[in-house]
Scaffold this motif. Structure first.
Motif, mmCIF file in Angstrom:
data_model
loop_
_atom_site.group_PDB
_atom_site.id
_atom_site.type_symbol
_atom_site.label_atom_id
_atom_site.label_comp_id
_atom_site.label_asym_id
_atom_site.label_seq_id
_atom_site.Cartn_x
_atom_site.Cartn_y
_atom_site.Cartn_z
ATOM 1 N N UNK A 78 0.844 -1.194 0.000
ATOM 2 C CA UNK A 78 0.000 0.000 0.000
ATOM 3 C C UNK A 78 0.878 1.243 0.000
ATOM 4 N N UNK A 79 0.497 2.216 -0.830
ATOM 5 C CA UNK A 79 1.229 3.479 -0.942
ATOM 6 C C UNK A 79 0.250 4.639 -0.864
ATOM 7 N N UNK A 80 0.780 5.864 -0.879
ATOM 8 C CA UNK A 80 -0.058 7.051 -0.774
ATOM 9 C C UNK A 80 0.524 8.175 -1.618
ATOM 10 N N UNK A 81 -0.344 9.121 -1.955
ATOM 11 C CA UNK A 81 0.055 10.301 -2.715
ATOM 12 C C UNK A 81 -0.771 11.481 -2.223
ATOM 13 N N UNK A 82 -0.196 12.690 -2.293
ATOM 14 C CA UNK A 82 -0.864 13.912 -1.861
ATOM 15 C C UNK A 82 -0.964 14.873 -3.036
ATOM 16 N N UNK A 83 -2.136 15.496 -3.189
ATOM 17 C CA UNK A 83 -2.382 16.398 -4.313
ATOM 18 C C UNK A 83 -3.038 17.677 -3.815
ATOM 19 N N UNK A 84 -2.904 18.743 -4.583
ATOM 20 C CA UNK A 84 -3.635 19.981 -4.358
ATOM 21 C C UNK A 84 -4.677 20.051 -5.468
ATOM 22 N N UNK A 85 -5.940 19.849 -5.108
ATOM 23 C CA UNK A 85 -7.019 19.689 -6.083
ATOM 24 C C UNK A 85 -8.094 20.742 -5.835
ATOM 25 N N UNK A 86 -8.719 21.193 -6.894
ATOM 26 C CA UNK A 86 -9.814 22.159 -6.824
ATOM 27 C C UNK A 86 -10.892 21.673 -5.864
ATOM 28 N N UNK A 87 -11.438 22.597 -5.090
ATOM 29 C CA UNK A 87 -12.509 22.235 -4.151
ATOM 30 C C UNK A 87 -13.785 21.845 -4.883
#
Length: 173
Positions: A143-152
């Motif tokens: 299992x892995x993870x990723x972080x994003x800055x996404x439009x609300x």
């Protein structure tokens, strides 16, 4: 007996503004087998043959600025699979990471790459955030993870993991 390796982010981060790739190793990891599966995908390339991908969690932080995606790979083949091809080439991140995992918002039709910190490190699974696996033995899951800055505006996403069909309509919680 299936072995499961716990390397994914499965909790919502409370202090994301102070999080850097080098400090992410303090995050709690959860076994993928205990997580809900929101969508799955099969291999679409020879290099990922025998592997399947799953998205387990997509959560937005309290500010609405950051999106955390927990995903996993499972090897149902009889051969060990190398995973080094999961890095992205669109942006140059420092160190090894699985920066090739991108998301798209169906509402805005925008594609998002994992966030990069001030040192150029991917805020995703990588060699500074946890002990990254570059291979997966038969019957193993990681299992892995990723972080994003996404439009609300985004209410769901499509997760694109290199070597797999897109995982569409994954709800954001």
């Amino acid at each position: 007996m299936k072995k499961t390796q716990a390397l994914g982010l499965a909790v919502t981060l409370l202090a994301i503004p102070t999080l850097t790739a080098s400090s992410a190793n303090a995050i709690t990891y959860t076994i993928a087998g205990k997580l809900e599966t929101l969508g799955t995908s099969e291999s679409n390339e020879a290099r990922s043959s025998g592997l399947s991908a799953a998205v387990h969690e997509v959560t937005r932080d309290e500010s609405g600025s950051f999106l955390f995606v927990t995903w996993s790979l499972e090897n149902s083949s009889t051969d060990r699979k190398v995973l080094t091809w999961l890095s992205g080439s669109t942006y140059i991140y420092s160190g090894s990471s699985f920066s090739g995992v991108t998301i798209t918002s169906p509402e805005t039709e925008e594609k998002y790459h994992p966030i990069m910190d001030s040192q150029g490190m991917c805020l995703c699974s990588g060699n500074t955030s946890n002990k990254i696996q570059t291979g997966l033995d038969p019957e193993d899951q990681v299992t892995y993870w990723s972080t994003y800055s996404v439009s609300s505006e985004a209410e769901s996403i499509t997760v694109e993991i290199p070597g797999f069909e897109p995982i569409e309509d994954v709800p954001i919680s």
